[in-house]
Scaffold this active site. Structure first.
Site, PDB file in Angstrom:
ATOM      1  N   GLU A  48       0.834  -1.079   0.129  1.00 34.20           N
ATOM      2  CA  GLU A  48       0.057   0.058  -0.036  1.00 34.20           C
ATOM      3  C   GLU A  48       1.009   1.350  -0.065  1.00 34.20           C
ATOM      4  O   GLU A  48       1.987   1.340   0.803  1.00 34.20           O
ATOM      5  CB  GLU A  48      -0.809  -0.107   1.357  1.00 34.20           C
ATOM      6  CG  GLU A  48      -1.734   1.145   1.238  1.00 34.20           C
ATOM      7  CD  GLU A  48      -2.729   1.201   2.692  1.00 34.20           C
ATOM      8  OE1 GLU A  48      -2.538   0.579   3.629  1.00 34.20           O
ATOM      9  OE2 GLU A  48      -3.833   1.648   2.198  1.00 34.20           O
ATOM     10  N   LYS A 119      -9.855   1.619  -2.405  1.00 36.04           N
ATOM     11  CA  LYS A 119     -10.139   1.270  -0.863  1.00 36.04           C
ATOM     12  C   LYS A 119     -11.422   1.522  -0.559  1.00 36.04           C
ATOM     13  O   LYS A 119     -11.853   2.891  -0.318  1.00 36.04           O
ATOM     14  CB  LYS A 119      -9.014   1.773   0.008  1.00 36.04           C
ATOM     15  CG  LYS A 119      -8.872   1.365   1.396  1.00 36.04           C
ATOM     16  CD  LYS A 119      -7.846   2.062   2.245  1.00 36.04           C
ATOM     17  CE  LYS A 119      -7.256   1.236   3.403  1.00 36.04           C
ATOM     18  NZ  LYS A 119      -6.150   2.270   4.007  1.00 36.04           N
ATOM     19  N   CYS A 161      -5.590  -3.072   2.687  1.00 37.82           N
ATOM     20  CA  CYS A 161      -5.451  -2.784   4.301  1.00 37.82           C
ATOM     21  C   CYS A 161      -6.590  -2.929   5.093  1.00 37.82           C
ATOM     22  O   CYS A 161      -7.027  -4.079   5.381  1.00 37.82           O
ATOM     23  CB  CYS A 161      -4.602  -1.745   4.405  1.00 37.82           C
ATOM     24  SG  CYS A 161      -3.775  -1.752   5.923  1.00 37.82           S
TER      25      CYS A 161
HETATM   26  N1  LIG Z   1      -3.595   1.397   5.877  1.00 40.15           N
HETATM   27  C1  LIG Z   1      -4.340   0.984   6.955  1.00 40.15           C
HETATM   28  O1  LIG Z   1      -5.449   0.859   6.174  1.00 40.15           O
HETATM   29  C2  LIG Z   1      -3.893   0.782   8.218  1.00 40.15           C
HETATM   30  C3  LIG Z   1      -4.824  -0.395   8.844  1.00 40.15           C
HETATM   31  C4  LIG Z   1      -4.572  -0.735  10.108  1.00 40.15           C
HETATM   32  O2  LIG Z   1      -3.295  -0.452  10.445  1.00 40.15           O
HETATM   33  C5  LIG Z   1      -5.358  -1.613  11.107  1.00 40.15           C
HETATM   34  O3  LIG Z   1      -5.172  -1.789  12.148  1.00 40.15           O
HETATM   35  O4  LIG Z   1      -6.499  -1.762  10.464  1.00 40.15           O
END
Ligand SMILES: NC(=O)CCC(=O)C(=O)O
Length: 290
Positions: A48, A119, A161
């Protein structure tokens, strides 16, 4: 019955640090993609936000139009040069209306864009004294589930993510025909990562009895955001096949035909779902590649 993954697939996850210098980031990506391809990888995954710092302030500064921006052109020619499937992590995207997204592009070995995922679930958290991050201050969430074909292997789902925390997205994607893996470019952090990164990756694999691929940036303690690292590949039974530490490294794994069927026949949850008790929402949700 055709196998879900039709051919053995070697994947490489490039766990690289992203600095404020975009040209430097891209040149490191090129060096590592060439290395992974020369080691036989057929599918290469980037983290990412691999071309910019992961910060709300940086998103507008580094945002690019797709497909006219330099990173799209760069990734396309790299996929073509190495004749690999390239899952291009994510970059901040600006659309014609000026909205910003956290967007992942995937490329065929011929360099064509074969998938685009924005996302869906924005990373908005606030753990007092630990971490506050609000992507929604500048980003807009995507509005679709992304599934696409990588012939001759089969179909994969792609999300980014924080999307991994929402099991519905993975379950709906995984129930579409021929899906053998969920791929998540992701940048967890040193607060949430230790307890949740492995847990969520293994949970999504076991929920759906598919491979799960998670590719993080390397940790840079001089950056504002400390990525957790730990890029990994999980098999359909929840076993971690290979996993990075926190520094720069390439993780390799071989995904093998027959493994999904073997796991599903031993623990047949995929055929034991009780849609008479709870609705099969996946039936009503369309997925798309672009
Ligand atoms: N970049 C993200 O979306 C981080 C996600 C993350 O750290 C989490 O705990 O969920």
């Amino acid at each position: 019955m055709p196998q879900i993954l039709t051919k053995s697939l070697k994947v490489a996850l490039l766990q690289l640090a992203a600095t404020a210098d975009k040209a430097r980031n891209l040149s490191r990506v090129k060096e590592h993609v060439l290395k992974a391809a020369s080691n036989g990888a057929q599918l290469i995954v980037l983290p990412e936000c691999f071309n910019s710092p992961y910060s709300v302030a940086a998103f507008p500064q580094y945002a690019e139009y797709i497909p006219s921006g330099e990173t799209t052109t760069f990734l396309s020619s790299l996929a073509r040069e190495t004749a690999t499937y390239l899952i291009g992590g994510s970059i901040p995207e600006r659309d014609d209306a000026g909205k910003l997204f956290n967007t992942s592009l995937s490329f065929s070995p011929a360099g064509e864009i074969i998938a685009k995922h924005r996302k869906v679930h924005l990373f908005d958290i606030d753990i007092p004294g630990k971490i506050r991050f609000k992507e929604s201050e500048v980003l807009t969430g995507g509005d679709k589930i992304t599934v696409f074909d990588i012939p001759p292997y089969g179909n994969v789902g792609l999300a980014i993510c924080y999307d991994i925390r929402f099991p519905e997205l993975a379950s709906i994607a995984a129930r579409k025909e021929g899906v053998f893996a969920m791929i998540y470019p992701g940048a967890f952090n040193t607060t949430t990562g230790p307890l949740h990164w492995d847990l969520l990756g293994r949970a999504r694999a076991v929920d759906n009895q598919i491979y799960v691929i998670m590719c993080s940036p390397a940790r840079d303690l001089t950056a504002g955001y400390h990525a957790y690292g730990s890029s990994m590949v999980v098999d359909p039974n929840g076993l971690i096949l290979d996993k990075a530490n926190e520094g720069e490294e390439i993780v390799y794994a071989e995904l093998v035909p027959g493994r999904i069927e073997e796991v599903r026949s031993g623990i047949p949850v995929t055929t034991q779902r009780r849609y008479d008790v709870y609705p099969d929402v996946g039936d009503k949700v369309k997925t798309s590649a672009l």
